[in-house]
Motif scaffolding. Structure first.
Motif, short mmCIF file in Angstrom:
data_model
loop_
_atom_site.label_atom_id
_atom_site.label_comp_id
_atom_site.label_asym_id
_atom_site.label_seq_id
_atom_site.Cartn_x
_atom_site.Cartn_y
_atom_site.Cartn_z
N HIS A 8 -10.49 3.51 -10.15
CA HIS A 8 -9.08 3.24 -9.80
C HIS A 8 -8.95 1.75 -9.54
CE1 HIS A 8 -7.65 7.45 -8.86
NE2 HIS A 8 -8.95 7.62 -9.03
N SER A 10 -5.95 -1.68 -9.08
CA SER A 10 -4.55 -2.05 -8.92
C SER A 10 -4.40 -3.55 -8.96
CB SER A 10 -4.03 -1.51 -7.58
OG SER A 10 -4.85 -1.98 -6.53
N GLU A 12 -1.64 -6.41 -7.30
CA GLU A 12 -0.54 -6.58 -6.34
C GLU A 12 -0.03 -5.24 -5.82
OE1 GLU A 12 2.10 -8.92 -8.67
OE2 GLU A 12 0.77 -10.67 -8.62
N ASP A 13 -0.95 -4.41 -5.37
CA ASP A 13 -0.64 -3.09 -4.79
C ASP A 13 -0.03 -2.09 -5.76
OD1 ASP A 13 -1.72 -3.71 -2.34
OD2 ASP A 13 0.17 -4.55 -1.56
N LYS A 14 -0.01 -2.44 -7.03
CA LYS A 14 0.50 -1.48 -8.00
C LYS A 14 -0.70 -0.81 -8.69
CE LYS A 14 2.89 -1.56 -12.41
NZ LYS A 14 3.23 -2.47 -13.47
N ALA A 15 -0.79 0.52 -8.56
CA ALA A 15 -1.92 1.23 -9.17
C ALA A 15 -1.79 1.19 -10.69
CB ALA A 15 -1.94 2.66 -8.68
N ARG A 18 -6.08 4.85 -12.99
CA ARG A 18 -5.98 5.94 -12.05
C ARG A 18 -6.99 7.05 -12.33
NH1 ARG A 18 0.01 7.56 -11.60
NH2 ARG A 18 -0.18 7.81 -13.83
N GLU A 52 -8.18 -10.98 -10.30
CA GLU A 52 -6.83 -10.59 -9.88
C GLU A 52 -6.67 -9.07 -9.74
OE1 GLU A 52 -7.55 -12.37 -12.69
OE2 GLU A 52 -6.01 -12.09 -14.22
N TYR A 53 -7.67 -8.31 -10.19
CA TYR A 53 -7.57 -6.86 -10.09
C TYR A 53 -8.42 -6.34 -8.93
CZ TYR A 53 -5.47 -7.45 -14.60
OH TYR A 53 -4.66 -7.86 -15.61
N GLU A 54 -7.83 -5.41 -8.21
CA GLU A 54 -8.51 -4.83 -7.05
C GLU A 54 -9.08 -3.48 -7.47
OE1 GLU A 54 -9.85 -5.20 -3.41
OE2 GLU A 54 -8.28 -6.63 -4.04
N ASP A 56 -10.07 -0.06 -6.36
CA ASP A 56 -9.79 0.72 -5.15
C ASP A 56 -10.78 1.85 -4.96
OD1 ASP A 56 -7.37 -0.78 -4.74
OD2 ASP A 56 -6.49 0.37 -6.38
#
Ligand SMILES: Nc1ncnc2c1ncn2[C@@H]1O[C@H](COP(=O)(O)OP(=O)(O)OP(=O)(O)O)[C@@H](O)[C@H]1O
Ligand SMILES: [Mg+2]
Length: 250
Positions: A8, A10, A12-15, A18, A52-54, A56
Motif C-alpha cells: 500500500h 500513498s 500526500e495522504d492520498k492512497a 492498495r 515522494e511516495y509513502e 503505508d
C-alpha cells in the motif's frame, strides 16, 4: 528476483497503491497495463524507492532481501533500474561521461575500483553498436535538446551499460517511431538473461509483439485485478478495460 507483498502506498495522504502482490522470477518479463491513473508509474517509483511516495503497508523484497528501508540510490546499486531515472538535462556532461560516472558509483558502492578506461570504452562501443547508437550521439550533452526518441534511446543505453538485475521500463514505447521501437525492443531482448528480469509498463499491445511478456497484469485503482499470458494484452487491445472493471465489480 522481486516479490511484492500487500503493498500500500500513498502520496500526500492520498492512497494510490492498495494492496499489490507481484512475484517476478529471474528470466521473466512482466507487462503491466491499466487505465490512466491506475497507479502503474507509482508502482514503478515505489519499487525504485522514490521519496515522494509513502509506503503505508506491505513489503518489497529484492533477491531475498527486504529493501523497504533503502534509498533510491542504494536500490539502484543493488540492480534496480527505472527508465526516466535520469531525465535531467546536464549541459556540458556528455552521455558517455554521465554513464561512466554512474557505473563507477555503482562499483564504488560494491567496494570495487573504477572500471579501467580501456574496458569502459570497449563496453560503451559494444553497447552502442548493440543499440545502433551513433558515436556522435554519445558525445552530446545529456538530454540537452534530445528529441523524445533520443531520450528513450539514451535510457536504454544507460540500461544496457548498467546491466541491472531488474529493469522497469515505463512507457518506453511512447513517442518512438517504428524503427526506434524495434531497436529499443531488440536491445531489451538482447540484454535479457536468466539472471535478470524486466517489467514493462505500456498502454499498447504493439510493444509486446517485440518484447514478449511471460505475464501480463492489469492494474486498476491501485490493485492488480487480472493477470494472464500475453493473450490478455490482445484481449485488452480489442475490448478496452470496461469488461475487467465489470468483472471485478468496480
Ligand atoms: N507525486 C504525485 N502527487 C500527487 N498525485 C500523484 C503523484 N503521483 C501520482 N499521483 C496520482 O496517483 C494516481 C496514479 O498515478 P500514476 O502516475 O501512478 O498512474 P499511471 O497508471 O501511471 O497512469 P498513466 O497511464 O496516465 O501513466 C493519479 O491519480 C495521480 O494523479
Ligand atoms: Mg504512468
Amino acid at each position: 528476483m522481486l516479490k511484492i507483498n500487500n503493498l500500500h502506498a500513498s502520496v500526500e495522504d492520498k492512497a494510490i497503491l492498495r494492496g499489490i502482490n507481484l512475484e517476478v522470477k529471474p528470466g521473466e518479463v512482466h507487462a503491466i497495463m491499466g487505465p490512466n491513473g491506475s497507479g502503474k508509474s507509482t508502482l514503478a517509483s515505489v519499487i525504485a524507492g522514490k521519496e515522494e511516495y509513502e509506503v503505508d503497508k506491505g513489503e518489497i523484497i529484492l533477491l531475498n532481501e527486504n529493501i523497504d528501508d533503502l534509498s533510491a540510490e542504494e536500490r539502484a546499486h543493488k540492480g534496480i533500474f527505472l527508465s526516466f531515472q535520469y531525465p535531467v538535462e546536464i549541459p556540458g556532461v556528455s552521455v558517455t561521461n554521465f554513464i561512466k560516472t554512474a557505473i563507477n558509483e555503482t562499483r564504488k558502492a560494491k567496494g570495487l575500483e573504477d572500471m579501467p578506461a580501456k574496458d569502459m570504452l570497449k563496453l560503451i562501443r559494444e553497447k552502442a553498436d548493440l543499440l545502433e547508437i551513433d558515436r556522435k550521439f554519445l558525445s552530446r550533452s545529456l538530454n540537452e535538446g534530445f528529441s523524445g526518441g533520443e531520450k528513450k534511446r539514451n535510457e536504454i543505453f544507460q540500461m544496457a551499460m548498467l546491466e541491472p538485475k531488474l529493469a522497469i521500463l515505463d512507457e518506453t514505447d511512447s513517442g518512438l517511431d517504428i524503427d526506434a521501437l524495434r531497436i529499443v525492443a531488440n536491445g531489451v531482448n538482447k540484454l535479457k538473461s536468466k539472471d535478470n528480469a524486466v517489467i514493462v509498463i505500456t498502454h499498447y499491445q504493439r510493444l509486446l509483439d517485440y518484447i514478449v511478456p511471460d505475464f501480463v497484469h492489469v492494474l486498476h485503482e491501485g490493485r492488480i485485478v487480472k493477470s494472464g499470458s500475453k493473450e490478455l494484452a490482445h484481449e485488452l487491445e480489442e475490448k478496452g478495460y470496461d469488461w475487467i472493471k465489470e468483472e471485478v465489480g468496480a
